[in-house]
Design a protein around this motif. Structure first.
Motif, short mmCIF file in Angstrom:
data_model
loop_
_atom_site.label_atom_id
_atom_site.label_comp_id
_atom_site.label_asym_id
_atom_site.label_seq_id
_atom_site.Cartn_x
_atom_site.Cartn_y
_atom_site.Cartn_z
N LEU A 75 0.87 -1.18 0.00
CA LEU A 75 0.00 0.00 0.00
C LEU A 75 0.90 1.23 0.00
O LEU A 75 1.82 1.33 0.82
CB LEU A 75 -0.91 0.02 1.23
CG LEU A 75 -2.03 -1.02 1.28
CD1 LEU A 75 -2.85 -0.82 2.54
CD2 LEU A 75 -2.92 -0.93 0.06
N LYS A 86 0.79 4.64 0.81
CA LYS A 86 0.96 5.45 2.01
C LYS A 86 -0.14 5.14 3.00
O LYS A 86 -1.31 5.06 2.63
CB LYS A 86 0.93 6.94 1.67
CG LYS A 86 2.10 7.46 0.86
CD LYS A 86 1.99 8.96 0.65
CE LYS A 86 3.14 9.49 -0.19
NZ LYS A 86 3.03 10.97 -0.38
N VAL A 87 0.25 5.00 4.24
CA VAL A 87 -0.71 4.78 5.33
C VAL A 87 -0.27 5.63 6.51
O VAL A 87 0.93 5.70 6.83
CB VAL A 87 -0.77 3.29 5.75
CG1 VAL A 87 -1.66 3.12 6.98
CG2 VAL A 87 -1.27 2.43 4.61
N ARG A 101 -5.31 4.98 8.23
CA ARG A 101 -6.03 5.29 7.00
C ARG A 101 -5.09 5.29 5.79
O ARG A 101 -3.90 5.59 5.90
CB ARG A 101 -6.70 6.66 7.12
CG ARG A 101 -7.81 6.67 8.18
CD ARG A 101 -8.53 8.00 8.22
NE ARG A 101 -9.61 7.98 9.20
CZ ARG A 101 -10.86 7.59 8.95
NH1 ARG A 101 -11.19 7.20 7.74
NH2 ARG A 101 -11.77 7.61 9.90
N TYR A 102 -5.69 4.93 4.64
CA TYR A 102 -4.95 4.95 3.38
C TYR A 102 -4.69 6.39 2.99
O TYR A 102 -5.62 7.20 2.87
CB TYR A 102 -5.75 4.23 2.29
CG TYR A 102 -4.98 4.04 1.01
CD1 TYR A 102 -3.94 3.13 0.93
CD2 TYR A 102 -5.30 4.80 -0.12
CE1 TYR A 102 -3.23 2.96 -0.24
CE2 TYR A 102 -4.60 4.63 -1.30
CZ TYR A 102 -3.56 3.72 -1.35
OH TYR A 102 -2.86 3.55 -2.52
N ASN A 103 -3.41 6.74 2.75
CA ASN A 103 -3.04 8.14 2.67
C ASN A 103 -2.42 8.53 1.32
O ASN A 103 -1.78 9.56 1.21
CB ASN A 103 -2.06 8.48 3.80
CG ASN A 103 -2.07 9.94 4.17
OD1 ASN A 103 -3.11 10.58 4.12
ND2 ASN A 103 -0.91 10.48 4.52
N TYR A 114 -7.61 7.60 -6.00
CA TYR A 114 -8.09 6.33 -5.46
C TYR A 114 -9.45 6.53 -4.81
O TYR A 114 -9.67 7.48 -4.06
CB TYR A 114 -7.12 5.79 -4.41
CG TYR A 114 -5.84 5.21 -4.99
CD1 TYR A 114 -5.85 3.96 -5.59
CD2 TYR A 114 -4.64 5.90 -4.92
CE1 TYR A 114 -4.68 3.41 -6.12
CE2 TYR A 114 -3.47 5.37 -5.45
CZ TYR A 114 -3.49 4.12 -6.05
OH TYR A 114 -2.35 3.59 -6.56
N HIS A 148 -10.64 4.80 -2.48
CA HIS A 148 -10.59 4.53 -1.04
C HIS A 148 -9.60 5.45 -0.33
O HIS A 148 -9.18 5.16 0.80
CB HIS A 148 -10.22 3.07 -0.79
CG HIS A 148 -8.98 2.62 -1.52
ND1 HIS A 148 -8.97 2.18 -2.81
CD2 HIS A 148 -7.69 2.53 -1.10
CE1 HIS A 148 -7.76 1.85 -3.19
NE2 HIS A 148 -6.95 2.06 -2.17
N TYR A 149 -9.21 6.55 -0.98
CA TYR A 149 -8.32 7.52 -0.32
C TYR A 149 -8.98 8.03 0.97
O TYR A 149 -10.14 8.44 0.99
CB TYR A 149 -8.02 8.69 -1.26
CG TYR A 149 -7.31 9.84 -0.59
CD1 TYR A 149 -6.01 9.71 -0.14
CD2 TYR A 149 -7.97 11.05 -0.38
CE1 TYR A 149 -5.35 10.76 0.49
CE2 TYR A 149 -7.33 12.11 0.24
CZ TYR A 149 -6.02 11.96 0.68
OH TYR A 149 -5.39 13.01 1.31
N ASP A 160 -9.74 6.22 3.56
CA ASP A 160 -10.46 5.16 4.27
C ASP A 160 -9.58 4.52 5.34
O ASP A 160 -8.35 4.48 5.22
CB ASP A 160 -10.88 4.05 3.29
CG ASP A 160 -12.12 4.43 2.50
OD1 ASP A 160 -12.61 5.56 2.68
OD2 ASP A 160 -12.58 3.60 1.71
N LEU A 217 -7.92 1.32 7.10
CA LEU A 217 -7.41 0.09 6.52
C LEU A 217 -8.49 -0.99 6.58
O LEU A 217 -9.14 -1.17 7.61
CB LEU A 217 -6.16 -0.39 7.26
CG LEU A 217 -4.88 0.41 7.08
CD1 LEU A 217 -3.71 -0.33 7.72
CD2 LEU A 217 -4.59 0.68 5.61
N TRP A 267 -12.49 -1.98 1.86
CA TRP A 267 -12.38 -0.54 1.99
C TRP A 267 -13.75 0.06 2.31
O TRP A 267 -14.76 -0.31 1.74
CB TRP A 267 -11.82 0.07 0.71
CG TRP A 267 -10.42 -0.36 0.41
CD1 TRP A 267 -10.01 -1.17 -0.60
CD2 TRP A 267 -9.25 -0.02 1.15
NE1 TRP A 267 -8.65 -1.35 -0.54
CE2 TRP A 267 -8.15 -0.64 0.53
CE3 TRP A 267 -9.00 0.77 2.29
CZ2 TRP A 267 -6.85 -0.53 0.98
CZ3 TRP A 267 -7.69 0.89 2.74
CH2 TRP A 267 -6.64 0.26 2.10
#
Length: 779
Positions: A619, A621-622, A651-653, A663, A665-666, A668, A670, A712
């Motif tokens: 992934l 960035k988180v 969160r997905y970053n 994205y 799911h930006y 969101d 994890l 997501w």
């Protein structure tokens, strides 16, 4: 010189958790459950030894160690004496000392819990910030979630050695708490002496050491035909300091608990009609056993400790489901066996005063076998699915339930060495260097595959080296403690895999080299004897592991050699408050706030809906932030309450892909990751219950996990694609007879029979009952 001893009451019952303190050299320890204690590396001389329990006034005993080591026996009056508010504790526990180094750490002492019907994973699951995630009942695969990070991002150790070196049959799921002294959980920042790459911290399982002649044996029986047996014994010669440790365990269960819900159904093959059922797991038997033995010397002039170790273990388990509960198996099985030999050597003041050396070398051999030769399909009622003519319907035409028919055996060999050298050139300053080497190889053999294909399979290699440098110091009369470290990581991986090209199977060689740098610090400052501030930070690196890179067909994992290392900037800020005493009451409060800024987090990919396989993926960035807090309360050393709360926001970053497309799911959370948990444990102890010198304790545990999405959040906000909130209640009781040799325990788990889930909605056992008998003779 060394000083060992045993503390008992006049009744003969051993005194556990008694404080033993030698003020002259500022050393302390606590007795174990058998009343034994030991001090090593004591300079020759005469000493006054202070012995104290919570229930009685302390006493002093003079010992003479000018000529030789000594072994003493202390007999105390039975537990009558001053109240807790009259006691002044003059030393700190091992856990307290570790915490005050500045790392964000929790320490679980297992001695008291060993008599209960609890797994080591259950004890760890009650730690703040930790969520144990299993795919089923006893023996199922276990993942560790620590402050929002999971999988291999969190490293697991046994006595500082990576747990993977021991093989899966000797794991936290199979090791009974009676074999464990304590469990250390490092959050976010891993000390350099553990010499591993980790992104989210690590869990170090410290096994019990022989500190006197002792024997403990226990047997438990419970729901789902579960049997567990363990024996722990030790011998120590006080004259020669010769030690022998031996422990063994055996676990077996049918795991035939009931499951139900959206993933448990029966499909009519002719009409396609779906019928949801409440079914019993019919193909999930599990058995494991192991032996661990150590032999060596301690506290000799030429060595502080030298120990030769041997470990043998194996496990045999049915496989009930695929990666999700939609896929049901009826004959697929796996076997594992492991052997490990090790040599440990420790010596302080070697060659010159202040120079210390610790080294541990191990060689392990593991077999992972998969037996899958019958292709028929089963449903959740344990029935073979048949067509209108009564013929079995096969999964595929290639001979197995999860793909090609296989009797594959993965032969894995690991050679490892961890060496640490430290030099304390000043009472307040110490420097050190640590080196870790790990060489992993895997050979794959499957007699059901044609020789032409087997010849294309080559040994898979993974070599890892980590070098770290440390500087430790303390100032202002030990109020300010600092730990600085630098780590250098190096990894080399190579494999040959099969690839079909133009209807021809060819061998493709893949090779990859990785090197990275990391660094960090841990600082603590004692504002007062009862208030300590803690802070730690690290640029952390976690290189992909063997199963992630090389795959593991015995576990249904596909190779993904192009995985990138995980990197993160981790930061912790916390405090310790206590112990505060108010008459018969005592309080402790701990809190930790954290931030994890992560790149290329490695997570399990979504499983193939047809075959029993999955791979791993990065992934981009988180970002994870949050806090955990724990409060401990003690009333008159009778009522004990521990409660903790953890909340993390991972969160997905990464907003855009390589093509500039945002994205969906930006932002969101994890997927498949719990983010809010709480645990409360209450215990009350009665003394002289029914008979004098007997003890009864009753306990209650409440575990809470808030609901979280399986996928997501943006894609699964409707429907039932989430793991529901879980509120689990456990109760238990333990009774120790007056002779203190026998303890009988009873535990009821998940008493409300709630559905309990972890990974990808894999249901865990419901209501269960267990009884356990523990025998600890006196020596």
């Amino acid at each position: 010189m060394s000083l060992s001893g045993k503390v008992t009451y006049k009744s003969g019952a051993p005194v556990d958790m008694a404080l033993i303190y030698i003020k002259k050299i500022n050393k302390s320890t606590y007795t174990d459950e058998n009343g034994n204690f030991i001090f090593s590396d004591i300079p020759p001389g005469k000493y006054s030894v202070f012995i104290k329990t919570f229930e009685a006034e302390g006493i002093y005993i003079n010992v003479d160690l000018t000529v030789k080591s000594d072994h003493i026996t202390i007999v105390l009056e039975n537990d009558q004496g001053v109240a807790l508010d009259d006691v002044t504790v003059v030393s700190k526990s091992k856990g307290k000392i570790i915490k005050e180094k500045g790392y964000a750490i929790d320490v679980v002492n297992t001695q008291e819990m060993a008599i209960q019907n609890l797994q080591s994973t259950e004890l760890l699951n009650r730690t703040s910030g930790v969520k144990i995630r299993q795919t089923g009942g006893l023996g199922s695969h276990t993942h560790f979630n620590l402050n929002g990070l999971t999988g291999n991002s969190v490293r697991i150790f046994i006595d500082g050695i990576p747990i993977r070196n021991y093989g899966e049959s000797f794991s936290l799921s199979s090791i009974p708490p009676a074999m464990i002294e304590r469990i250390e959980t490092y959050k976010g920042v891993l000390p350099a002496h553990l010499s591993e790459d980790a992104l989210g911290g690590g869990i170090n399982i410290v096994l019990k050491k022989s500190i006197g002649n002792h024997l403990s044996a226990s047997y438990s029986y419970g729901s789902f035909n579960t049997h567990q047996l363990n024996v722990d014994a030790g011998y120590r010669n006080p004259e020669t300091n010769f030690n022998v440790d031996f422990s063994t365990f055996y676990n077996s269960t049918n795991n035939n608990y009931k499951v139900w819900g959206d993933n448990v159904y029966v499909v009519d093959p002719n009409t396609g009609k779906v019928t949801y059922v409440k079914a019993e797991r019919f193909h999930d038997d599990y058995a494991s056993k192991g032996i661990k033995a150590n032999i060596g010397y301690t506290s000799k002039t030429w060595v502080d400790e030298i120990t030769l170790g041997l470990m043998i273990s194996d496990m045999d388990n049915d496989i009930q489901t695929g990666p999700t509960m939609d896929i049901v198996y009826g004959q697929r099985r796996s076997k594992r066996d492991s052997k490990m030999v090790s040599l440990k050597y420790n010596k302080k003041d070697i060659f010159i005063e202040g120079l210390s050396v610790k080294t541990f070398t191990s060689y392990s051999h593991t077999n992972r076998k998969v037996i899958d030769t019958v292709p028929v399909m089963y449903n959740w009622l344990g029935e073979i699915i048949r067509d209108n003519d009564g013929n079995p319907i096969n999964w595929q035409n290639n001979g197995g339930e999860a793909g090609d028919a296989t009797l594959e055996n993965n032969k894995e060999v690991t050679i490892a060495n961890r060496t640490g050298i430290s030099y304390q050139f000043h009472p307040q300053h110490e420097i050190g260097v640590n080196y870790f080497f790990n060489r992993f190889t895997r050979d794959v053999n499957d007699p059901l595959r044609p020789e032409s294909i087997q010849d294309l399979s080559d040994t898979r290699h993974l070599t890892k080296q980590i070098t770290s440098f440390t500087y430790n110091s303390n100032f202002f009369e030990n109020k300010l403690k600092t730990n600085l470290f630098y780590k250098y990581y190096k990894q080399h991986v190579k494999l040959v895999d099969r690839l079909r090209e133009n209807n021809e199977i060819i061998a493709v060689t893949s090779e990859k080299k990785i090197d990275f740098n990391g660094y960090g610090f841990a600082i603590s400052y004692a504002l007062s004897p009862k208030v300590t501030l803690l802070s730690s930070a690290e640029k952390a690196v976690r290189m992909p592991g063997d199963s992630e890179l090389l795959g593991n067909t015995s576990s249904g994992i596909e190779p993904t050699i192009d995985l990138l290392p995980e990197t993160a900037n981790n930061f912790n800020l916390g405090f310790l408050l206590g112990t505060y005493l108010l008459k018969k009451h005592s309080f402790n409060l701990e809190a930790n706030f954290f931030i994890r800024d992560i790149r290329d987090l490695i997570i399990r990919g979504i499983s193939n809906s047809i075959s029993d396989t999955y791979g791993y993926e990065n992934l981009g960035k988180v970002k994870s932030s949050g806090f955990d807090v724990e409060l401990k309360y003690n009333y008159n050393n009778r009522l004990f309450v521990t409660t903790n709360f953890s909340n993390f926001n991972a969160r997905y970053n990464l907003k855009y892909d390589n093509n500039g497309v945002e994205y969906g799911h930006y932002g969101d959370r994890l997927r498949n990751t719990p983010y809010l948990t709480s645990n409360t444990y209450v215990e009350y102890k009665f003394t002289d219950f029914i008979k004098e010198n007997s003890r009864l304790s009753i306990n209650y545990n409440f575990g809470y996990t808030h609901e979280f999405f399986r996928n997501w959040e943006s894609y699964a906000s409707t429907g039932k694609a989430y793991i529901p909130t879980q509120a689990l209640h456990d109760i238990g009781a333990s009774y120790t007879a007056p002779n203190n040799k026998i303890t009988l325990s009873f535990n009821a788990k998940n008493i409300t029979n709630e559905q309990a889930f972890d990974n990808w909605a894999m249901q865990k056992p419901g209501r269960a009952f267990y009884v356990k008998l523990t025998y600890r003779p006196k020596f």
